[in-house]
Write an enzyme that holds these catalytic residues in place. Sequence first.
Site, short mmCIF file in Angstrom:
data_model
loop_
_atom_site.label_atom_id
_atom_site.label_comp_id
_atom_site.label_asym_id
_atom_site.label_seq_id
_atom_site.Cartn_x
_atom_site.Cartn_y
_atom_site.Cartn_z
N ARG A 231 0.88 -1.17 0.00
CA ARG A 231 0.00 0.00 0.00
C ARG A 231 0.92 1.22 0.00
O ARG A 231 2.03 1.17 0.58
CB ARG A 231 -0.86 0.05 1.28
CG ARG A 231 -1.94 -0.99 1.36
CD ARG A 231 -3.10 -0.68 0.41
NE ARG A 231 -4.19 -1.62 0.60
CZ ARG A 231 -4.44 -2.67 -0.18
NH1 ARG A 231 -3.67 -2.91 -1.23
NH2 ARG A 231 -5.46 -3.47 0.07
N GLU A 260 -3.81 7.67 -4.30
CA GLU A 260 -4.21 7.15 -5.62
C GLU A 260 -5.53 7.77 -6.07
O GLU A 260 -6.41 7.97 -5.24
CB GLU A 260 -4.36 5.62 -5.53
CG GLU A 260 -3.02 4.95 -5.26
CD GLU A 260 -3.15 3.47 -4.94
OE1 GLU A 260 -4.25 2.90 -5.07
OE2 GLU A 260 -2.14 2.89 -4.53
N HIS A 278 -1.80 0.46 -9.57
CA HIS A 278 -2.38 -0.48 -8.60
C HIS A 278 -3.06 -1.66 -9.30
O HIS A 278 -4.28 -1.86 -9.17
CB HIS A 278 -3.38 0.25 -7.68
CG HIS A 278 -3.63 -0.50 -6.40
ND1 HIS A 278 -3.95 0.12 -5.20
CD2 HIS A 278 -3.63 -1.83 -6.11
CE1 HIS A 278 -4.13 -0.79 -4.26
NE2 HIS A 278 -3.94 -1.98 -4.79
P1 NAP Z 1 -0.39 -11.91 4.70
O1 NAP Z 1 -0.29 -13.33 4.27
O2 NAP Z 1 -1.22 -11.58 5.89
O3 NAP Z 1 1.12 -11.37 4.91
C1 NAP Z 1 1.38 -10.17 5.51
C2 NAP Z 1 2.81 -10.21 6.02
O4 NAP Z 1 3.13 -8.92 6.55
C3 NAP Z 1 3.05 -11.22 7.12
O5 NAP Z 1 4.24 -11.88 6.85
C4 NAP Z 1 3.19 -10.38 8.38
O6 NAP Z 1 4.13 -10.99 9.23
C5 NAP Z 1 3.74 -9.07 7.83
N1 NAP Z 1 3.39 -7.96 8.71
C6 NAP Z 1 2.20 -7.68 9.27
N2 NAP Z 1 2.28 -6.60 10.03
C7 NAP Z 1 3.55 -6.19 9.97
C8 NAP Z 1 4.27 -5.11 10.59
N3 NAP Z 1 3.66 -4.26 11.42
N4 NAP Z 1 5.58 -5.01 10.31
C9 NAP Z 1 6.20 -5.86 9.48
N5 NAP Z 1 5.58 -6.89 8.86
C10 NAP Z 1 4.27 -7.05 9.13
O7 NAP Z 1 -0.94 -11.00 3.52
P2 NAP Z 1 -0.75 -11.20 1.95
O8 NAP Z 1 -1.86 -12.00 1.42
O9 NAP Z 1 0.64 -11.64 1.67
O10 NAP Z 1 -0.97 -9.67 1.47
C11 NAP Z 1 -0.10 -8.66 1.91
C12 NAP Z 1 -0.59 -7.29 1.48
O11 NAP Z 1 -0.37 -7.10 0.09
C13 NAP Z 1 -2.07 -7.01 1.65
O12 NAP Z 1 -2.42 -6.68 2.97
C14 NAP Z 1 -2.31 -5.88 0.68
O13 NAP Z 1 -2.15 -4.63 1.34
C15 NAP Z 1 -1.20 -6.04 -0.34
N6 NAP Z 1 -1.76 -6.36 -1.68
C16 NAP Z 1 -1.58 -5.49 -2.70
C17 NAP Z 1 -2.10 -5.79 -3.94
C18 NAP Z 1 -1.91 -4.85 -5.11
O14 NAP Z 1 -2.69 -4.90 -6.06
N7 NAP Z 1 -0.88 -4.02 -5.12
C19 NAP Z 1 -2.81 -6.96 -4.15
C20 NAP Z 1 -2.97 -7.82 -3.08
C21 NAP Z 1 -2.43 -7.52 -1.85
P3 NAP Z 1 4.08 -10.85 10.80
O15 NAP Z 1 2.62 -10.87 11.18
O16 NAP Z 1 4.86 -12.00 11.30
O17 NAP Z 1 4.75 -9.54 11.11
#
Ligand code: NAP
Length: 311
Positions: A231, A260, A278
């Site tokens: 994000r 955005e 995005h």
């Molecule tokens: P996920 O499986 O929940 O992974 C999130 C990761 O971030 C986990 O490894 C978590 O590890 C870490 N995290 C959470 N809070 C944190 C913090 N405060 N500091 C450091 N690391 C932290 O989620 P995902 O499915 O991989 O998706 C991740 C993100 O990608 C989404 O939330 C979304 O914002 C973004 N996304 C963007 C697009 C796009 O079109 N650009 C599309 C899809 C998703 P820990 O909990 O161990 O810290």
Amino acid sequence: MTQELLLMCPLYEPTMRRLEDTYRVHRVWEGADRDALLSALGERVRAMATIGHERTDATLLECLPALRMIACFGVGYDGVDLAAVKARGIALTNTPDVLTECVADNALALILATVRRTAFNDRFIRAGRWLRESAPLTDRVWGESLGIVGLGRIGQAIARRAEAFGMSVAYHGRRALPGASYRYCANLTQMAREVSILVVACPGGEATRGIVSREVLQALGPQGYLVNISRGSTIDEEALVEALCAGRLAGAGLDVFTDEPHVPEALLTRDNVTLQPHVSSGTHYTRAAMGQLVVDNLAAWFAGEPLLTPV
Ligand code: NAP
């Protein structure tokens, strides 16, 4: 009786059509007077579909006293006031997993395009420059060191791809992931100092706001590249623009931005930046799968059955 559904913003077109086949859908963004529409419907509409980074805050929820279900199109739900949703006992769903691989593909596309200057070279030819000069050499991707902020579903999918490029992978998160073979770095600034490419794949929201700070960018340094598919809020965008313009960062590949669809003016003319609107999950396959989850979660909720992907 046909159930009613609030649609807060445009989703994948075929998903909206399917929802409209099933429910009486109110397209909130199309209404001339949003507040009037919400107050007219608030007492009776029980379910809403939205995008996770759209603002679903306490003020909006107050307008919708009958609301009991929010289906988010997307895995992130950083626009949703979780405390307010929880306090009201509102169900919340998202669309994890189905988008992971396409988002990771786009992260690799941004790494390659930025480091190897793919878009720049395309512009180079179109401008007729190849007829007069050679394109500049670039840094390499294979064999480089990659740091991933957030080794979750998407972060791990990026890491798998990076391994195929012979890259060494380190990651930062709040804790080490049990069983992960990659090097864990508790200190993000330290990790940024040690890698040549930093990819941000953690959730947005208050907990990660500006996690890629001025200090982290400084640690990444003039030879370092930043890629963000998380994000816009996770990066100190002002510091990023300054670093790119001053040559204190080698380049950046950005799919997401703070405001955005507005992109900082200074980035539009920079050749060391690759910009994307995005679209990391934006393939027909993935958007259809995300839409299916929204449809199925809503159907389950209206039928009183267990939700498929509750938050
Ligand atoms: P996920 O499986 O929940 O992974 C999130 C990761 O971030 C986990 O490894 C978590 O590890 C870490 N995290 C959470 N809070 C944190 C913090 N405060 N500091 C450091 N690391 C932290 O989620 P995902 O499915 O991989 O998706 C991740 C993100 O990608 C989404 O939330 C979304 O914002 C973004 N996304 C963007 C697009 C796009 O079109 N650009 C599309 C899809 C998703 P820990 O909990 O161990 O810290």
